[in-house]
Scaffold this motif. Structure first.
Motif, short mmCIF file in Angstrom:
data_model
loop_
_atom_site.label_atom_id
_atom_site.label_comp_id
_atom_site.label_asym_id
_atom_site.label_seq_id
_atom_site.Cartn_x
_atom_site.Cartn_y
_atom_site.Cartn_z
N ASP A 20 0.81 -1.22 0.00
CA ASP A 20 0.00 0.00 0.00
C ASP A 20 0.85 1.27 0.00
N LEU A 21 2.13 1.16 -0.27
CA LEU A 21 3.06 2.29 -0.27
C LEU A 21 3.23 2.82 -1.69
N VAL A 22 2.92 4.10 -1.90
CA VAL A 22 2.91 4.68 -3.24
C VAL A 22 3.78 5.94 -3.26
N GLN A 23 4.57 6.10 -4.34
CA GLN A 23 5.42 7.27 -4.52
C GLN A 23 4.83 8.15 -5.63
N PHE A 24 4.82 9.45 -5.38
CA PHE A 24 4.32 10.43 -6.35
C PHE A 24 5.43 11.42 -6.64
N ASN A 25 5.84 11.51 -7.90
CA ASN A 25 6.82 12.50 -8.33
C ASN A 25 6.08 13.55 -9.14
N VAL A 26 6.11 14.79 -8.66
CA VAL A 26 5.40 15.87 -9.33
C VAL A 26 6.40 16.94 -9.77
N ALA A 27 6.00 17.70 -10.79
CA ALA A 27 6.84 18.81 -11.27
C ALA A 27 5.93 19.97 -11.60
N MET A 28 6.42 21.18 -11.31
CA MET A 28 5.65 22.38 -11.60
C MET A 28 6.57 23.58 -11.70
N THR A 29 6.06 24.64 -12.30
CA THR A 29 6.77 25.91 -12.33
C THR A 29 5.89 26.96 -11.67
N ASN A 30 6.47 28.07 -11.34
CA ASN A 30 5.77 29.21 -10.72
C ASN A 30 5.19 28.91 -9.35
N ALA A 31 5.78 27.97 -8.64
CA ALA A 31 5.36 27.73 -7.26
C ALA A 31 5.83 28.90 -6.41
N LEU A 32 5.01 29.28 -5.45
CA LEU A 32 5.40 30.36 -4.54
C LEU A 32 6.25 29.84 -3.39
N SER A 33 6.06 28.56 -3.05
CA SER A 33 6.82 27.96 -1.95
C SER A 33 6.78 26.44 -2.09
N THR A 34 7.49 25.78 -1.21
CA THR A 34 7.46 24.32 -1.20
C THR A 34 6.06 23.80 -0.91
N GLN A 35 5.25 24.58 -0.20
CA GLN A 35 3.88 24.16 0.12
C GLN A 35 3.05 23.91 -1.14
N ASP A 36 3.26 24.71 -2.18
CA ASP A 36 2.54 24.51 -3.44
C ASP A 36 2.86 23.13 -4.03
N VAL A 37 4.11 22.74 -3.96
CA VAL A 37 4.54 21.44 -4.48
C VAL A 37 3.97 20.32 -3.62
N GLU A 38 4.00 20.49 -2.31
CA GLU A 38 3.45 19.50 -1.40
C GLU A 38 1.94 19.34 -1.63
N ASP A 39 1.24 20.44 -1.86
CA ASP A 39 -0.20 20.38 -2.14
C ASP A 39 -0.48 19.61 -3.42
N TYR A 40 0.33 19.84 -4.44
CA TYR A 40 0.17 19.14 -5.72
C TYR A 40 0.33 17.63 -5.51
N ALA A 41 1.34 17.23 -4.76
CA ALA A 41 1.56 15.81 -4.49
C ALA A 41 0.40 15.23 -3.68
N GLU A 42 -0.11 15.98 -2.72
CA GLU A 42 -1.23 15.51 -1.91
C GLU A 42 -2.48 15.32 -2.77
N CYS A 43 -2.70 16.22 -3.71
CA CYS A 43 -3.83 16.09 -4.61
C CYS A 43 -3.71 14.84 -5.47
N ALA A 44 -2.51 14.57 -5.95
CA ALA A 44 -2.27 13.36 -6.73
C ALA A 44 -2.52 12.12 -5.88
N ALA A 45 -2.05 12.16 -4.64
CA ALA A 45 -2.25 11.02 -3.73
C ALA A 45 -3.73 10.79 -3.45
N ALA A 46 -4.47 11.85 -3.26
CA ALA A 46 -5.90 11.71 -2.97
C ALA A 46 -6.63 11.06 -4.14
N GLN A 47 -6.38 11.53 -5.35
CA GLN A 47 -7.07 10.97 -6.51
C GLN A 47 -6.65 9.53 -6.76
#
Length: 107
Positions: A20-47
């Motif tokens: 049940d262990l899953v890895q998500f690698n995300v990439a983005m530009t124009n993030a304001l902080s690391t929190q934006d990247v963490e949110d993106y990964a959390e959204c991917a994990a949720a879906q």
């Protein structure tokens, strides 16, 4: 420029590590902080959790790095049908709905 602050989501790569262990690698530009990247990964994990027929996930870790204007996140979550133990748990349905409202793409 205002467009410099509009996140551009570059995609998600998902890997089932073990059980049940899953890895998500995300990439983005124009993030304001690391929190934006963490949110993106959390959204991917949720879906992903919902796609697999589960309802909950627990955050294990997220590493964020920026190079050449591209932010990358490497996050690991466990997914489960019932609320897992731990303090960093998410209700996948609630988080996925919140991501949709905020315009953050998922898997």
């Amino acid at each position: 420029m205002a467009s410099d602050f509009i996140p551009e989501y570059k995609g998600v790569n998902t890997s089932l590590l073990e059980g049940d262990l899953v890895q998500f690698n995300v990439a983005m530009t124009n993030a304001l902080s690391t929190q934006d990247v963490e949110d993106y990964a959390e959204c991917a994990a949720a879906q992903y959790t919902l796609i697999r027929g589960y309802g909950f996930a627990r955050h294990v870790r997220t590493n964020v790095a920026q190079q050449g204007g591209i932010w990358r996140g490497d996050a690991v979550y466990t997914i489960s049908p019932s609320l897992p133990r731990g303090i960093k748990t998410i209700d996948a349905e609630v988080v996925a709905a919140n991501c949709a409202e905020r315009g953050i793409p998922t898997v």
